[in-house]
Design an enzyme around this catalytic site. Sequence first.
Site, PDB file in Angstrom:
ATOM      1  CG  HIS A 110     -52.568  95.506 -55.625  1.00 30.39           C
ATOM      2  ND1 HIS A 110     -51.901  94.580 -54.853  1.00 30.39           N
ATOM      3  CD2 HIS A 110     -52.355  95.131 -56.909  1.00 30.39           C
ATOM      4  CE1 HIS A 110     -51.315  93.690 -55.635  1.00 30.39           C
ATOM      5  NE2 HIS A 110     -51.575  94.012 -56.895  1.00 30.39           N
ATOM      6  CG  HIS A 138     -48.955  90.902 -65.535  1.00 29.59           C
ATOM      7  ND1 HIS A 138     -49.224  89.579 -65.251  1.00 29.59           N
ATOM      8  CD2 HIS A 138     -49.266  91.591 -64.411  1.00 29.59           C
ATOM      9  CE1 HIS A 138     -49.687  89.482 -64.006  1.00 29.59           C
ATOM     10  NE2 HIS A 138     -49.722  90.691 -63.480  1.00 29.59           N
TER      11      HIS A 138
END
Length: 724
Positions: free
Chosen positions: A99, A267
């Site tokens: 992020h 993920h």
Amino acid sequence: MDGNNSNSQGKCPVMHGGNTASEGDVMAWWPRALNLEILHQKDTKPNPMGDGPSYHEALKSLDFDALKTDMHALLTDSQDWWPADYGHYGGLMIRLAWHSAGSYRLADGRGGGGSGNIRFAPLNSWPDNGNLDKARRLLWPLKKKYGNKISWADLILLAGTIAYENMGLKTFGFGFGREDIWGPEIDTYWGAEKEWLAPSDTRYEDVAKPDTMENPLAAVQMGLIYVNPEGVNGKPDPLKTAAQVRTTFARMAMNDEETAALTAGGHTVGKTHGNGDAGALGPEPEGAELENQGFGWVNPNLGGKASNAVTSGLEGAWTTNPTQFDMGYFELLFGYEWELKKSPAGAQQWQPINIKPEHMPVDASDPSQRRMPIMTDADMAMKMDPAYRAICEKFMADPAYFKDTFARAWFKLTHRDMGPKDCYFGPDVPSEELVWQDPVPAGPTGYDVARVKSAIAASGLSIAEMVATAWDSARTFRGSDKRGGANGARIRLAPQKDWDGNEPDRLAKVLGVLEPIARDAGASLADVIVLAGNVGIEQAARAAGHDVAVPFSPGRGDATDAMTDAESFDVLEPLADGYRNWQKADYVVSAEEMLLDRTQLLGLTAPEMTVLVGGMRVLGTNYGGTKHGVFTDREGALTTDFFVNLTDMAYSWVPVDRRTYEIRDRKTGKARWTATRADLVFGSNSILRAYAEVYAQDDNAGKFVADFVAAWTKVMNADRFDLA
């Protein structure tokens, strides 16, 4: 205290005149005024390190191996105040790094992890960055221990990379060298919305057409890094989400294969958090109470258990083994059918139908319990979209290829805004040259510079031709992601040689003269282009009565087509250049705002912008030879005439249309000159007028020339990271 506070609280007994609250900004009265502060946000005054040794010098004494050893140990040292999922902070650190880097957008090079900006507003308080404040606090002991030898920016991205290594991935490498900033980046436009997670419609002409998203934005909603994990505007539809994913990642310079690899690899480890009531969380860090000490999203129901955390609202891991980098993501995504369910926090998520118990991940806090895995709408897009599915099937058939593709994509994600390899430091910098790094070979330095300058001076090129060509070559530089600039002489290659703003016919003529000069001297064309600009400035200074030598450092190289990703250079094409008084089209954004944006990307200050514009005007470097802003009868001489006539009250300024003006004699009404908004702003804006008046003074002609030369040299050397 708030001077307008009329409630029962007592007023401050001393008159409190300090404008200490952000809502008291004096310019709030004039919201359309130019925000010149974006040019000075990296002033050294807020930097507590002052003029001490540079970060790159401090890096030389860093014990890289010791730092990495400590990082590995930190990952499995769970803390009671923020317990680790599965006893491992790897997923959290990867999310922090991701992020941090993931705010990068290709259009203007802003965002990204290269400055540690995730420590500050607004990024530190974006909903999508929930609980990443905890990750930074977990890293604090390492920052405290290694101090000035490691920046926060480097530490954050290293944490994600080491986390992948710790969980079994062979990473591609890592480059240190990111320097921290010390406050919010006020130059970055994140969107016009006034509320977090406002519907996507605000930033799209048509949400059904992802490519209509407002430029330069690269996220679908305010406060998100990429896409909404629940679907477009929170409505699950994997194919619609796939279209948004494709556009969003493309705006980060990622192709479909890199996008699929990053989605799957990101993920493969970690989990989402939504096992509770999101409404019970405290405010974000910037809105939190003083006693929270920068901690946001305080969860009163955490109870020391990782499984009680609430972040995105989705709940669950993607894979059976969330602390191992394996092929588990594909095995579950393609091995089961999935159905929509709601998390305990009420978020839309996908869950497998009839999953085998042994494929269920264990609880984040209690390994004796198994929990249902989940997929986001973006994950389902990897399965449902035909192009993404084909890529994923290729990965499944060749795990080694997937892991290498992901490792390279992760490296690109975390290094995209660092610039060329000259900006990389440390023992783990990959030797391989990557085209997205915009490589430039080292150029010759031993040639006779004086001889080259003499040849240029005798070439018949005009001052305007030489200066404009050098400027056009250098003006593409962006300090945001350290791309562009004169080094490489890419102005002679596609796509730059054909850009409207580079005047292809004039450019071809000038290059046709300079190329044989470079060849005969054994110099790079990149150097000779800059030298030509310097020669033009020296001639113009002499014409104004000043004998100056423009500083020059040889060594620029000439890039090749093979070293140039032409498509990725399209975003560097100028749509306007106030320095050459040019716009490609008529835009809603004003000429002065576009000038300001160009100036900020070049790393120039407001005084430097002022002196450069005034000098470029009298040198006659306007696009196409137009006379807007050429307030002089001595064109080609480096005089202060632009400022003298701009500030002379003998003239009035009359609009001709929305973009242009006439300068008229107040007594006769006769038109004397013409101008654009990019000219008149230096007499209209109170700050810029103050600078213009300095250069209009009778005693500052010499200062003007010296300042112009210094600012010019700064632009020409903006991409010379090899000189640092």
